[in-house]
Design an enzyme around this catalytic site. Sequence first.
Site, PDB file in Angstrom:
ATOM      1  CB  ALA A 192      -0.920  -0.004   1.225  1.00 35.13           C
ATOM      2  CB  SER A 224       2.536  -0.055   5.353  1.00 34.07           C
ATOM      3  OG  SER A 224       3.740  -0.203   6.093  1.00 34.07           O
ATOM      4  CG  ASP A 225       6.233   2.734   0.453  1.00 39.46           C
ATOM      5  OD1 ASP A 225       7.339   2.312   0.840  1.00 39.46           O
ATOM      6  OD2 ASP A 225       6.103   3.388  -0.607  1.00 39.46           O
ATOM      7  CD1 TRP A 226      11.080   0.320   5.426  1.00 39.87           C
ATOM      8  CD2 TRP A 226       9.465  -0.644   4.247  1.00 39.87           C
ATOM      9  NE1 TRP A 226      11.272  -1.039   5.467  1.00 39.87           N
ATOM     10  CE2 TRP A 226      10.306  -1.657   4.747  1.00 39.87           C
ATOM     11  CE3 TRP A 226       8.372  -1.020   3.468  1.00 39.87           C
ATOM     12  CZ2 TRP A 226      10.087  -3.011   4.518  1.00 39.87           C
ATOM     13  CZ3 TRP A 226       8.150  -2.367   3.221  1.00 39.87           C
ATOM     14  CH2 TRP A 226       9.001  -3.338   3.750  1.00 39.87           C
ATOM     15  CB  ALA A 228       2.796   4.164   4.134  1.00 37.24           C
TER      16      ALA A 228
END
Length: 828
Positions: A192, A224-226, A228
């Site tokens: 995401a 998640s993106d890091w 996010a």
Amino acid sequence: MGTSDEEIDRLLGKLTPRARALLLDGATTWRTRAEPALGLRELVMSDGPAGVRGEAWDERITSVLLPSASALAATWDEDLVESLGGLLAAEARRKGVDVLLAPTLNLHRSPLGGRHFECFSEDPELTGRVGAALVRGVQAHGVAATAKHYVANDSETDRLTVDVRVDERALREVYLAPFEAAVAAGVRLVMAGYNAVDGTTMTANALLSDPLKGEWGFDGVVVSDWGAVRSTEDTARSGLDLAMPGPDSPWGEALARAVADGTVPEDTVDDKVRRLLRLAAWLGALGEGEPTASGAARAGTEAPPASRPAVAPRERALARRVVAAGSVLLSNRGVLPLDPGRLRTVAVIGAHAARTRTQGGGSAGVFPPHEVSVLDGVRAALRGRARVVHVPGPRPDGPAPPLGHDACTDPRSGLPGVLLRMLDADGRELYAERRRGGRLLEPRLVPGAHTVEVSARLRPRTAGRWTLGVAGFGRMSLALDGRPLLAGDFPPPTDDPAVVHVNPPAQYAGADLAVGQDALLVARRELAPGTGRATVVSAAPPAPDAAASPAEAARAAAGADAAIVVVGTTEHGECEGYDRTTLSLGATQNALVRAVAAANPRTVAVVNSGGPVELPWRDAVGAVLLAWFPGQEGGDGLADVLFGRAEPGGRLPTTWPAALADAPVTRTLPADGRLPYDEGLHVGHRGWLRHTRVPAYWFGHGLGYTTWAHEELTVPPRAGAGEDVTVRVRVRNMGARSGREVVQVYLARPGSAVERPVRWFAGYAAVRARPGESVTATVRVPARALRHWCVRERAWRTETGRWRVLAGRSAGEVPLVADLEVVGPGSG
């Protein structure tokens, strides 16, 4: 590589609700949490669409570097891309990596997108097909792939907060389509993005549940993106399964408390844990037993600071082959291929020739074991046959490059490189080591660490005013031979991880240096919360005279049998975290190409960029070859093309404008936090056709070393709605050399009851033929290419009636046209 649902439930029952919740964020930056009660080890993740970096940013830990994703899409060769996925998987296993954070399936919506080198194309169908091939290749070898960044994360400006406003039909038909293809290919994770869509951040967005998990049946992990995840309850109640990085994410103990007080349902958390356990089971990371060889390699928290073994010849050959397969011959006036037997002198011109840019900037970067420049490749190809003259030309616009081991020495040992020291608050040395260069993104932290110091003894080869710099955040200083050059406090203007940890801006100072007089450069930066630890020290010699450089290059070109001039972008222009503001290569590079072309009609311009650039001199040169960011073997692969050992196999995955002002979609800057996708369905070639504009080069364009005639298109008289359609196209090789042609099929729907593009890409097939031979390409047009999303019914529908099928060699060159009747169920 699998565990039954019953077994997963049995394991889940061993954990308390709190223990389950705590499994759902990272243990470290790159690792998930272990759970000894289940025999669950940590899972290791790594960036790397073009290579597998592993857990450490350390130039001593090298990785095979492939061409950029845009170059892979330009191959229009799914079998080749699948084999590259296998190579990446082998790299991952060697480094103890379970999960590869690739492929990137966002689209080249605007030519200004700063991260296009990491994305495949402007088109959802081509992106989906190439992305699915990479997923299959990676996962066939027991490494999990990750489709990212879900969804509409197609530009970098304000990417952490931008709210993309896109209509439902465009979202379904354009931006979600590549992710649907990845899910169909069995991708194990979906990431995401940072952005919001229609008012809701993606890590809490309902799109994670439907269509992803519901309609498409995705049973893997949504990560998640890091960084996010910025809140607890709304993201935990959404379809997000794993918050990275850890251990200080907004989940962890906060999520455990939310489960305990009932604000996040237990069964919601249980579904997330089941998905994580299924992934672990598939990876062989769940259950009792002896650790595998790859599992043993994952023991410990940091990879050892040792380089990889020499790259295997098979890996180098594959990386070299894909350079030629993805290089795009944009134009050719009978200059290419160059015949080595008729060459006595070749002029190779441009800073990018000697320092070819092999990869884009940002979190996807790796440290390759070696890099073959265009100059290296040409010299190797012509060794013993012709003289190669190199003229560097003007320095490209952009920041000074990091110190390399060839430009300085460690002042303590005298060996090539720099001295890295970690100091305490009183300036006492805590540890020291020699490093190869000045780009130090993760200097090793030790107890009491307060200051990072990087020192190097410069050995100037050019006299004059040098540009010296230090990049990072917080309190920094730079001194030369004990004399202060700069000092100040430089707070980060953003919390974007790519900027803070990978690509911090530099502060510069000038200093006069003399040849033969060494100078000691010392950079320091204090470590403070929120500033990361990346420290980059750079140095650039005086820029050559911008007026004299083209003249020098022209003299070299005039005295040569052929000239190869290499121009391109810099990390300042194409990099994660930033969108571009221009497509120009700059006045100095453009003047260089014009001067060389005027001096020698047999001039080949090689373009070293990851995405579109303006080529105002394209009609003045003998040939234009697009090299992309070609990876570690770039120079040898391009030499194969230049001298005819290989045909340039690439076709453009993105339409290239002659000028930025011509492009239909150029907006990447949000207004009041919102970025409207007002163009709807009309992205890429669709937008160009809608506005009846003619680009420099169409989507699908690319020349080989022979010519083709498209002779006949055969389409079935009718097809049922919801059925694939098989189209046949006969083509003939009209040239004197065997070659490969990419036959492309497009669709149109005259008189449609719904809005549609003028025409859109629907399928392709590649064929090979000998001189004079005709062959038939069989192209499968998937049923999805004919369907549209009905917003009112919230369902896919296919119009019946007359459709138009077009075939040719690009979106702008489709000479063959036939009609297709689509009939509904029960029609005759």
